[in-house]
Design an enzyme around this catalytic site. Structure first.
Site, PDB file in Angstrom:
ATOM      1  CG  HIS A  39       3.534 -13.710  17.863  1.00 32.35           C
ATOM      2  ND1 HIS A  39       4.493 -14.458  17.208  1.00 32.35           N
ATOM      3  CD2 HIS A  39       3.330 -14.310  19.068  1.00 32.35           C
ATOM      4  CE1 HIS A  39       4.834 -15.484  17.974  1.00 32.35           C
ATOM      5  NE2 HIS A  39       4.146 -15.421  19.098  1.00 32.35           N
ATOM      6  CD  GLU A  79      -2.992  -0.861  -0.046  1.00 32.05           C
ATOM      7  OE1 GLU A  79      -3.386   0.293  -0.319  1.00 32.05           O
ATOM      8  OE2 GLU A  79      -3.323  -1.858  -0.715  1.00 32.05           O
ATOM      9  CE  LYS A 134       5.799 -14.484  22.984  1.00 33.21           C
ATOM     10  NZ  LYS A 134       4.526 -14.769  22.277  1.00 33.21           N
TER      11      LYS A 134
END
Length: 367
Positions: free
Chosen positions: A292, A139, A333
């Site tokens: 993620h 895009e 994380k």
């Protein structure tokens, strides 16, 4: 008399329950109060007042504070560790070491006007690593060839299909844009295949993206600025969009081009693992793959030190997109000691406001 005593005891119990003494919050919590327009309209003060407004306005205010802490941090703020490298004991060096900033975003944000905000950050080298989806690549490039337009969320799909108009929320992307994209990219893919065969170039998604940023050569493109400023752009699902369609058709027209995703996961994880002695901060707009991929890379270094999520997804279906930062803490994380917040808000609203009070606020205005 006994009945009167019972009524009095009941009343006293009710009074005690209703008028329970409170813990004193003075000095330990922010007092809730909003912006006073009697002071006139000062947009910077208005945004700064969000933190004391409550609800998601306060979460946005917290996000602004966390990003500013991310940008303020220097290695010199930390105690010198016994096992550090010799150069890390030098004060000038320690003052030069900044937090490494990962920015992730979904493709719809590049379809929207947030593209210009992301381009600004890449243009001025304000972030270190970018992660997006295939649409977040194509895009950006397509907008250099033809515009996207404002439509409506409720335009009938069948009518749009008959007119060759693709709807992205309340945006319209004419199908002719993708025809122009095909005309532009096919010769580049031919050249890349030639370089693979003749010069043994090993193409990875990030190398393909850098090449496309170079080829578009358009200052309105965030990919152009990422290429020019050597900011890696990772997209492990590069085939999941129009650019994947182009790979598909090219594989019949001129077969043989190979794109190696394994080398890119090594490069992406290395961005986090090798960040030391820097801290890492993550800013993630939307969910899915970019969210993620960034968090998983930071798991390799025992978690990010700062985290800001901006999305509207809810966590109750178990999706990673909707998960709050604390879930990422359970995976390692995000560090348990990290400054972290999730802003439950459309990123097209929240992110430009955040950038205005963080990254952009640090740029000196020309005299």
């Amino acid at each position: 008399m006994g009945k009167a005593n019972e009524e009095y005891d009941a009343l006293l119990s009710a009074h005690t329950a209703v008028f329970k003494e409170s813990e004193n919050l003075e000095g330990s919590c922010i007092k809730i109060e909003g912006y006073d327009f009697n002071r006139g309209v000062d947009y910077s003060d208005l945004v700064r007042s969000m933190v004391s407004t409550g609800f998601q306005a306060s979460n946005l205010g917290d996000a602004i504070d966390i990003v500013n802490q991310m940008l303020d941090w220097r290695l010199s703020d930390e105690a010198i560790s016994e096992d550090c490298k010799e150069e890390e004991t030098d004060l000038a060096f320690r003052k030069s070491v900044k937090c490494k900033v990962f920015l992730g975003f979904t493709s719809n944000l590049i379809s929207s006007g947030v593209r210009e905000t992301i381009r600004y950050l890449a243009q001025h080298r304000m972030v270190d690593v970018l992660v997006t989806t295939a649409g977040g690549i194509e895009e950006d490039l397509i907008k250099c060839l033809a515009p996207t337009y404002k439509g409506d969320f409720f335009l009938p799909g069948a009518q749009l299909l008959s007119k060759g108009l693709n709807r992205i929320g309340n945006l319209l992307a004419p199908n002719s844009n993708y025809c122009k994209f095909e005309e532009w990219i096919m010769p580049i893919l031919d050249k890349m295949l030639e370089e693979q065969n003749q010069k043994k170039v090993l193409w990875t998604p990030s190398r393909v993206i850098a090449r496309l940023g170079k080829e578009i050569n358009d200052e309105s493109s965030y990919l152009y600025w990422a290429y020019k400023n050597d900011i890696p752009v990772f997209c492990p699902a590069l085939t999941d969009g129009s650019i994947g369609d182009m790979f598909y058709f090219h594989s019949f027209r001129n077969p043989g081009l190979v794109v190696d995703i394994v080398q890119d996961v090594r490069a992406m994880d290395g961005e986090a693992v090798l960040a030391s002695p820097r801290k890492t901060g993550v800013i993630i707009l939307g969910g899915g793959l970019p969210k993620h991929h960034i968090c998983n890379a930071n798991m390799m270094r025992n978690g990010a030190d700062y985290a800001v999520y901006i999305n509207t997804a809810q966590e109750f279906d178990g999706s990673d997109s909707g998960a709050r930062p604390d879930e990422a803490v359970s995976w390692g994380k995000i560090r348990s000691s990290a400054k972290k917040v999730k802003v439950h808000c459309d990123a097209t609203i929240a992110f430009p406001l955040l950038v205005a009070e963080t990254f952009a606020a640090r740029v000196k205005k020309p005299a």
